[in-house]
Scaffold this active site. Structure first.
Site, PDB file in Angstrom:
ATOM      1  N   ASP A 175       0.832  -1.121  -0.049  1.00  0.00           N
ATOM      2  CA  ASP A 175      -0.018   0.037   0.036  1.00  0.00           C
ATOM      3  C   ASP A 175       0.746   1.202   0.044  1.00  0.00           C
ATOM      4  OD1 ASP A 175      -1.697   2.240   0.701  1.00  0.00           O
ATOM      5  OD2 ASP A 175      -3.150   0.872   1.791  1.00  0.00           O
ATOM      6  N   ALA A 235     -13.290  -6.988  -2.500  1.00  0.00           N
ATOM      7  CA  ALA A 235     -13.104  -5.255  -2.749  1.00  0.00           C
ATOM      8  C   ALA A 235     -13.998  -5.014  -3.845  1.00  0.00           C
ATOM      9  CB  ALA A 235     -11.828  -5.005  -2.883  1.00  0.00           C
ATOM     10  N   ARG A 236     -13.535  -5.220  -5.418  1.00  0.00           N
ATOM     11  CA  ARG A 236     -14.459  -4.760  -6.180  1.00  0.00           C
ATOM     12  C   ARG A 236     -14.144  -5.761  -7.451  1.00  0.00           C
ATOM     13  NH1 ARG A 236     -17.262  -2.659  -3.262  1.00  0.00           N
ATOM     14  NH2 ARG A 236     -18.189  -0.710  -3.130  1.00  0.00           N
ATOM     15  N   ASP A 260     -16.019 -12.525  -3.550  1.00  0.00           N
ATOM     16  CA  ASP A 260     -17.186 -11.914  -3.184  1.00  0.00           C
ATOM     17  C   ASP A 260     -17.949 -11.097  -4.015  1.00  0.00           C
ATOM     18  OD1 ASP A 260     -19.381 -11.910  -1.068  1.00  0.00           O
ATOM     19  OD2 ASP A 260     -18.639  -9.519  -0.985  1.00  0.00           O
ATOM     20  N   GLU A 265     -22.211  -7.616 -11.906  1.00  0.00           N
ATOM     21  CA  GLU A 265     -23.019  -8.018 -10.723  1.00  0.00           C
ATOM     22  C   GLU A 265     -24.588  -7.934 -11.050  1.00  0.00           C
ATOM     23  OE1 GLU A 265     -21.650  -6.994  -7.016  1.00  0.00           O
ATOM     24  OE2 GLU A 265     -19.681  -7.706  -7.438  1.00  0.00           O
ATOM     25  N   HIS A 283     -21.806 -11.059  -3.143  1.00  0.00           N
ATOM     26  CA  HIS A 283     -21.398  -9.682  -2.589  1.00  0.00           C
ATOM     27  C   HIS A 283     -22.183  -9.601  -1.146  1.00  0.00           C
ATOM     28  CE1 HIS A 283     -20.327  -5.427  -3.733  1.00  0.00           C
ATOM     29  NE2 HIS A 283     -20.126  -5.349  -2.542  1.00  0.00           N
TER      30      HIS A 283
HETATM   31  N1  LIG Z   1     -17.591  -6.615  -0.730  1.00  0.00           N
HETATM   32  C1  LIG Z   1     -18.113  -5.940   0.246  1.00  0.00           C
HETATM   33  O1  LIG Z   1     -19.316  -6.176   0.674  1.00  0.00           O
HETATM   34  C2  LIG Z   1     -17.480  -4.695   0.456  1.00  0.00           C
HETATM   35  C3  LIG Z   1     -17.879  -3.939   1.693  1.00  0.00           C
HETATM   36  C4  LIG Z   1     -17.060  -2.758   2.037  1.00  0.00           C
HETATM   37  C5  LIG Z   1     -16.231  -2.506   1.438  1.00  0.00           C
HETATM   38  N2  LIG Z   1     -15.856  -2.986   0.294  1.00  0.00           N
HETATM   39  C6  LIG Z   1     -14.457  -2.775  -0.751  1.00  0.00           C
HETATM   40  O2  LIG Z   1     -13.229  -2.782   0.070  1.00  0.00           O
HETATM   41  C7  LIG Z   1     -12.507  -1.798  -0.362  1.00  0.00           C
HETATM   42  C8  LIG Z   1     -11.480  -1.587   0.847  1.00  0.00           C
HETATM   43  O3  LIG Z   1     -12.082  -1.039   2.164  1.00  0.00           O
HETATM   44  P1  LIG Z   1     -11.548  -0.305   3.340  1.00  0.00           P
HETATM   45  O4  LIG Z   1     -12.329  -0.027   4.430  1.00  0.00           O
HETATM   46  O5  LIG Z   1     -10.241  -1.191   3.732  1.00  0.00           O
HETATM   47  O6  LIG Z   1     -10.844   0.874   2.484  1.00  0.00           O
HETATM   48  P2  LIG Z   1     -10.076   2.197   3.186  1.00  0.00           P
HETATM   49  O7  LIG Z   1     -10.515   3.470   2.262  1.00  0.00           O
HETATM   50  O8  LIG Z   1      -9.753   2.237   4.624  1.00  0.00           O
HETATM   51  O9  LIG Z   1      -8.550   1.900   2.448  1.00  0.00           O
HETATM   52  C9  LIG Z   1      -8.239   1.882   0.906  1.00  0.00           C
HETATM   53  C10 LIG Z   1      -6.774   1.717   1.024  1.00  0.00           C
HETATM   54  O10 LIG Z   1      -6.368   1.405  -0.488  1.00  0.00           O
HETATM   55  C11 LIG Z   1      -5.046   2.058  -0.499  1.00  0.00           C
HETATM   56  N3  LIG Z   1      -4.698   2.141  -1.933  1.00  0.00           N
HETATM   57  C12 LIG Z   1      -5.282   3.027  -2.775  1.00  0.00           C
HETATM   58  N4  LIG Z   1      -4.766   2.854  -4.126  1.00  0.00           N
HETATM   59  C13 LIG Z   1      -3.936   1.893  -4.005  1.00  0.00           C
HETATM   60  C14 LIG Z   1      -3.239   1.083  -4.890  1.00  0.00           C
HETATM   61  N5  LIG Z   1      -3.216   1.331  -6.162  1.00  0.00           N
HETATM   62  N6  LIG Z   1      -2.446  -0.020  -4.349  1.00  0.00           N
HETATM   63  C15 LIG Z   1      -2.491  -0.584  -3.119  1.00  0.00           C
HETATM   64  N7  LIG Z   1      -3.335   0.181  -2.273  1.00  0.00           N
HETATM   65  C16 LIG Z   1      -4.206   1.401  -2.587  1.00  0.00           C
HETATM   66  C17 LIG Z   1      -5.113   3.227   0.218  1.00  0.00           C
HETATM   67  O11 LIG Z   1      -3.792   3.795   0.645  1.00  0.00           O
HETATM   68  C18 LIG Z   1      -5.824   2.947   1.481  1.00  0.00           C
HETATM   69  O12 LIG Z   1      -5.180   2.440   2.542  1.00  0.00           O
HETATM   70  C19 LIG Z   1     -13.229  -0.485  -0.532  1.00  0.00           C
HETATM   71  O13 LIG Z   1     -12.688   0.215  -1.443  1.00  0.00           O
HETATM   72  C20 LIG Z   1     -14.383  -1.333  -1.171  1.00  0.00           C
HETATM   73  O14 LIG Z   1     -14.679  -1.170  -2.326  1.00  0.00           O
HETATM   74  C21 LIG Z   1     -16.179  -4.303  -0.513  1.00  0.00           C
END
Ligand SMILES: NC(=O)c1ccc[n+]([C@@H]2O[C@H](COP(=O)([O-])OP(=O)(O)OC[C@H]3O[C@@H](n4cnc5c(N)ncnc54)[C@H](O)[C@@H]3O)[C@@H](O)[C@H]2O)c1
Length: 327
Positions: A175, A235-236, A260, A265, A283
């Site tokens: 990160d 994540a996505r 997930d 989707e 998801h």
């Molecule tokens: N599946 C689900 O139900 C669900 C639920 C919640 C969140 N999510 C996904 O999970 C992701 C992460 O959530 P979080 O709360 O940890 O987010 P967050 O905002 O706390 O952290 C995101 C991190 O990504 C890092 N980052 C940005 N660009 C990057 C790159 N190119 N390479 C490496 N790291 C990079 C940032 O520095 C940051 O530390 C969200 O963006 C969301 O899309 C999915």
């Protein structure tokens, strides 16, 4: 006080009671679009003071037509379904709820990791089909001493790390925006992306979806992963090139995957379905009864703040608040 209108573009929730209860405090009424399509959304959003959205796309074409709207609140963490520059231009602040399901998603990532490594879904399917076979799950490797690579070290992976460490797994992360101190405090080693790909026994993806992370996991990366490695994505979907993942699995370049989230989707079908070494959940990482109440409450509280002239807690485009004053 005249009733305020809050349009909801789409909802996956059993009901919107927690959000309605919060909005009732300012006399605001919720109106859910009949379907998550632009025309149906605009029907409820055109005259709305605020918009709440889950997965429906809120595009640059739609935003200028929401002439009364002051806030677009996302029921969720990621905001990739909203055109942020268009909202900023229109003076509409976009908010998210960054902290409602951190326990759930980090638990889900661990559950997927454990299910992959222990081959739970495939052995469960066999026993239910009358096949009591140990040989079918061979080989299974010990967790202790293996390496988990966390792609991004935001709030969710910071909760995955101690859970994995409690199984004796060594955790590394890539990160570029996280400080050395944060990683060190968590007992997690910071490595470059290429090293993470090369040394990890499991890779768990936690980056936001943005141009830099679209298809971050592609044919070239799969070729450089361990053939015994598992890939986990909570994540996505579009962070993984799914066609390339299917080929990598066909060619034995990696051992399996648990997703997930998918590129589309709900998925229209996928070459990833029907495989013993692929787990897909719809998801649902974010979901628990408790997280849903938190999510709706927190998203609606942002609407209340903005419509009562206060600053929102989690704006994605705080500059929109200035634009709003100017227009
Ligand atoms: N599946 C689900 O139900 C669900 C639920 C919640 C969140 N999510 C996904 O999970 C992701 C992460 O959530 P979080 O709360 O940890 O987010 P967050 O905002 O706390 O952290 C995101 C991190 O990504 C890092 N980052 C940005 N660009 C990057 C790159 N190119 N390479 C490496 N790291 C990079 C940032 O520095 C940051 O530390 C969200 O963006 C969301 O899309 C999915």
């Amino acid at each position: 006080m005249p009733t305020k209108l809050v349009a909801v573009t789409d909802s996956v929730f059993p009901n919107l009671d927690p959000a309605s209860a919060v909005l009732a405090k300012i006399g605001a009424e919720l109106r859910l679009a009949k379907e998550p399509k632009p025309e149906a959304i605009l029907e409820v959003a055109r005259d709305a003071d605020a918009v709440l959205t889950t997965y429906a796309k809120v595009t640059a074409d739609m935003i200028p037509q929401m002439t009364r709207c002051r806030i677009i609140g996302r029921f969720g963490i990621g905001v990739d379904n909203v055109d942020i520059p268009a909202a900023t231009k229109a003076g509409i602040v976009v908010t998210r709820v960054p902290d409602y399901c951190l326990d759930e998603v980090s638990d889900h990532a661990m559950a997927l990791l454990l299910a992959l490594v222990r081959k739970i879904p495939s052995s469960n399917a066999r026993t239910h089909a009358g096949r009591w076979e140990m040989r079918a799950v061979v080989p299974i490797h010990r967790l202790r001493g293996t390496v988990l690579g966390l792609v991004a070290f935001g709030q969710i992976p910071q909760l995955v790390a101690p859970k994995a460490q409690s199984f004796g797994i060594r955790v590394v992360t890539y990160d570029p925006y996280v400080s050395k101190q944060v990683a060190e405090r968590a007992g997690v080693e910071q490595v470059e992306f290429d090293e993470l790909v090369r040394i990890s026994d499991y890779i768990s993806i936690h980056t936001p979806l943005m141009p830099a992370t679209h298809h971050l996991f592609n044919a070239d990366v799969f070729r450089r992963m361990k053939p015994t490695a598992y890939l986990i994505n909570t994540a996505r979907g579009p962070i993984i090139d799914e066609a390339a993942l299917a080929s990598a699995l066909d060619e034995g370049q990696i051992a399996g995957a648990a997703l997930d989230v998918m590129e589309q989707e709900p998925p229209p079908g996928s070459p990833l379905f029907g495989r013993d070494n692929v787990i897909v959940t719809p998801h649902t990482s974010f979901y628990s009864e408790e997280s849903l109440v938190d999510l709706q409450t927190k998203a609606a509280e942002e609407v209340v703040r903005v419509l009562s002239g206060q600053a929102p807690r989690n704006p994605v485009n705080p500059e929109a608040l200035k634009t709003a004053q100017a227009i």
